[in-house]
Scaffold this motif. Sequence first.
Motif, PDB file in Angstrom:
ATOM      1  N   ARG A   1       0.829  -1.211   0.000  1.00  0.00           N
ATOM      2  CA  ARG A   1       0.000   0.000   0.000  1.00  0.00           C
ATOM      3  C   ARG A   1       0.865   1.262   0.000  1.00  0.00           C
ATOM      4  NH1 ARG A   1      -5.151   1.046   1.226  1.00  0.00           N
ATOM      5  NH2 ARG A   1      -5.466  -1.105   1.925  1.00  0.00           N
ATOM      6  N   MET A   2       1.892   1.281   0.831  1.00  0.00           N
ATOM      7  CA  MET A   2       2.752   2.468   0.912  1.00  0.00           C
ATOM      8  C   MET A   2       3.522   2.683  -0.389  1.00  0.00           C
ATOM      9  SD  MET A   2       4.162   2.242   4.846  1.00  0.00           S
ATOM     10  CE  MET A   2       4.438   0.458   4.798  1.00  0.00           C
TER      11      MET A   2
ATOM     12  N   LEU B   1       2.522   1.865  -3.427  1.00  0.00           N
ATOM     13  CA  LEU B   1       1.582   2.396  -4.412  1.00  0.00           C
ATOM     14  C   LEU B   1       1.271   3.858  -4.134  1.00  0.00           C
ATOM     15  CD1 LEU B   1      -0.858  -0.651  -4.674  1.00  0.00           C
ATOM     16  CD2 LEU B   1       0.804   0.099  -6.390  1.00  0.00           C
ATOM     17  N   GLU B   2       1.132   4.204  -2.850  1.00  0.00           N
ATOM     18  CA  GLU B   2       0.848   5.593  -2.495  1.00  0.00           C
ATOM     19  C   GLU B   2       1.996   6.515  -2.900  1.00  0.00           C
ATOM     20  OE1 GLU B   2      -2.036   4.841   1.421  1.00  0.00           O
ATOM     21  OE2 GLU B   2       0.093   5.290   1.682  1.00  0.00           O
ATOM     22  N   GLN B   3       3.210   5.986  -2.967  1.00  0.00           N
ATOM     23  CA  GLN B   3       4.363   6.806  -3.348  1.00  0.00           C
ATOM     24  C   GLN B   3       4.653   6.749  -4.846  1.00  0.00           C
ATOM     25  OE1 GLN B   3       7.827   6.397  -0.932  1.00  0.00           O
ATOM     26  NE2 GLN B   3       6.728   6.717   0.985  1.00  0.00           N
ATOM     27  N   GLY B   4       3.747   6.151  -5.602  1.00  0.00           N
ATOM     28  CA  GLY B   4       3.884   6.180  -7.051  1.00  0.00           C
ATOM     29  C   GLY B   4       4.590   5.004  -7.668  1.00  0.00           C
ATOM     30  N   HIS B   5       5.005   4.031  -6.871  1.00  0.00           N
ATOM     31  CA  HIS B   5       5.648   2.839  -7.419  1.00  0.00           C
ATOM     32  C   HIS B   5       4.588   1.893  -7.984  1.00  0.00           C
ATOM     33  CE1 HIS B   5       9.628   3.832  -5.888  1.00  0.00           C
ATOM     34  NE2 HIS B   5       9.090   4.097  -4.699  1.00  0.00           N
TER      35      HIS B   5
END
Length: 419
Positions: free
Chosen positions: A79-80, A82-86
Amino acid sequence: MLTVVGRDGSPLSETARAALESAALVIGEPGLLDGLPTAPDAETVAAHDLVEALRGVDVTDQDVVLVVNGDPGCFGVLRMLLEQGHAPEVLPAAPLVARAFAQAGLPWEDALVVSARDGHLRQAVNACRAHPKVAVLTGPGAGPAELARALFPVTPRSFVVCEDLDGPRERVVYVRPAEATTRPWNDPHVVLVLDNRHALGETTWISGAAPGPAGWALPADAFGERGGLRPDVRAFVLAKLGPRVGDMVWDVESGDGSVGIECARFGAAVVCVDRDYATCERIRENVRVHGVKVAMASGDVRSTGLHLPEPDAVFIGPGLAEPDAVRACAVLKPSRLVVLPDAATARETLDVLTEHGFVADAVQLGAAPLGAEVEPSDNPVIVVWGERDIPATGRRASRTIRSIETTPGLPGDPDEPGA
């Protein structure tokens, strides 16, 4: 590219091996990097905070692998990222929770899975109070000892503490909460908190906790022959209390435990508080009839409140709807507080809630059966409620006690004139 590889003690898949062998940088949780098939010139970094370790790393011109325990998509790093754009490729292993229940020899499709990390210990404890089969993902300051101190001795549960599953220090320990408070623990990943009477559970069609009740605001006779709160009043009270999984609700002097029982049916943890011994026995019988988990506290909430679990929502029934009782509960700062005062104390109750930082409002409810001769105004009930830390809706509280209009009959009712 960025790849996330999960480990669970079993051999790596061919895809995971290929990702590791081609990676220029491998970042992993301590203990998970041993024995990996990495390239001779690959850099390896052990870190507890993988996202922080990845900060500043360009994954567009080199292959980077993050190594995690189990499934990164379940309370994990995915989740983290994806939230950072990865947009990583994910190669999961068996989740920690699945492995823990396998160790305990129990099915887990009906288990409630919660995380006590990052300040959620209290909500996790409340979930364990209300549900018979809970898997708790632990963290610093939120491990077996902390869970046990909160649950013991009021909530009888058994613990299955799983330490370093599939790792070199793996240990699976079955203990009672009293023992869990005194033993040293080696940073366990997951604790199963079980009510042994119901740990097997029932066949279900849905994963996780059981769905909420099919109906609520149950009829008055569902709580015994003696009259308690009217269903229409109880429905409004429940709407303002908003009971949820992870909440602790106090039902103070409702007379029959109906509010607390209905909150428990929504999955909240509940304590009923009453000064009268006979009423306490009546509440216990209603709890047994409805098959829910509700704790009982005998005494006056003004003196016993400080010894009860911290509330998220409080209901104060007509048996103790006095300003000083409201004040004793308001100082504990629950998110929601609902009171049934009489007309003489309704205004003061509003003032008490406002003084303690609540956005307060009130309404007068009236209802009558269809075709009944009694007018709705003959049996009004005043409901005062307050909310704290609720996102603003752009609407000011009215501070005026408003009546909810009701009709004694429907259009076309043969008992109505002109029908």
